[in-house]
Scaffold this active site. Structure first.
Site: not given
Length: 230
Positions: A107, A120
């Site tokens: 990401s 995350y």
């Protein structure tokens, strides 16, 4: 989260193209289950050339408030699960003797910090470190390892009430719509778009899996509408 119907639809689309697919349900946190799924697929299809580790979950929380289990679940799926997929596949790639390509989904949070996403961000940064080590270790076998780094993608992972609430705490719940939130998502990117589409990520993965990138390994490939340079 993906559902059985999504897997069924994938099977239908592939078979509609007159291609074979071995579809198995497994939990990426369970290495034995992942290994069994990979072994069964290779046994039926005969070889393994490309691996895409894409399973992931998403949630929010401040670093000092995040429940222990929420942090653990994120690492177990988004980092350990990626390792399990690669670990189960690598022996088959090596046995084939033809090299191969491993693509790990990270990401933009794997390359920069994001507030409210400590778990995350930690997992996605970990994927980058894992990718770089595996690229070195597997290079002599002509197995390439790279990671893909999307900005916001137009899927249920961001199109949901929890994400809308984080982006628009000043709005009433009834006003937190996809249309109203689009400008706020767009503010993250340099290009004037709120999010990319799933096909944009698929095309990047396809390139990394193909011979067009046959000498590309160890890279972090952003598909981020410029968000990393903003």
């Amino acid at each position: 989260m993906g559902e059985a119907a999504d897997l069924d639809e994938t099977v239908r689309q592939i078979e509609e193209l007159d291609r074979r697919i071995v579809a198995t349900k497994a939990d990426v946190r369970d290495f034995d289950a992942v290994k069994s799924a990979v072994d069964a697929g290779v046994a039926q299809l005969g070889r393994l050339d490309i691996v895409v580790a894409n399973a992931g979950i998403f949630s929010f929380g401040r670093a000092d408030e995040l429940p222990e289990q929420t942090f653990k679940d994120m690492i177990d799926v988004n980092l350990t699960g990626v390792w399990h997929a690669a670990k189960a596949a690598i022996p088959h790639l090596k046995a084939g003797g033809r090299g191969g390509s491993i693509v790990l989904t990270s990401s933009t949070a794997g390359l920069m910090p994001f507030e409210n996403m400590v778990h995350y961000t930690a997992a996605k940064h970990g994927v980058v470190g894992m990718m770089r080590v595996m690229a070195i270790e597997l290079g002599p076998d002509l197995i390439r390892v790279n990671s893909v780094h999307p900005t916001s993608v137009n899927t249920d992972m961001i199109q949901n009430p929890a994400t809308y609430a984080l982006f628009a705490p000043d709005l009433d719940e009834k006003d937190r719509t996809k249309e109203n939130l689009a400008p706020r998502f767009q503010s993250l990117n340099v290009l004037p778009i709120p999010w990319v589409e799933p096909v944009d990520i698929s095309n990047a993965v396809l390139w990394l899996a193909s011979d067009d990138s046959r000498y590309v390994t160890g890279i972090t490939l952003p598909v981020d509408a410029g968000s990393l340079i903003k």
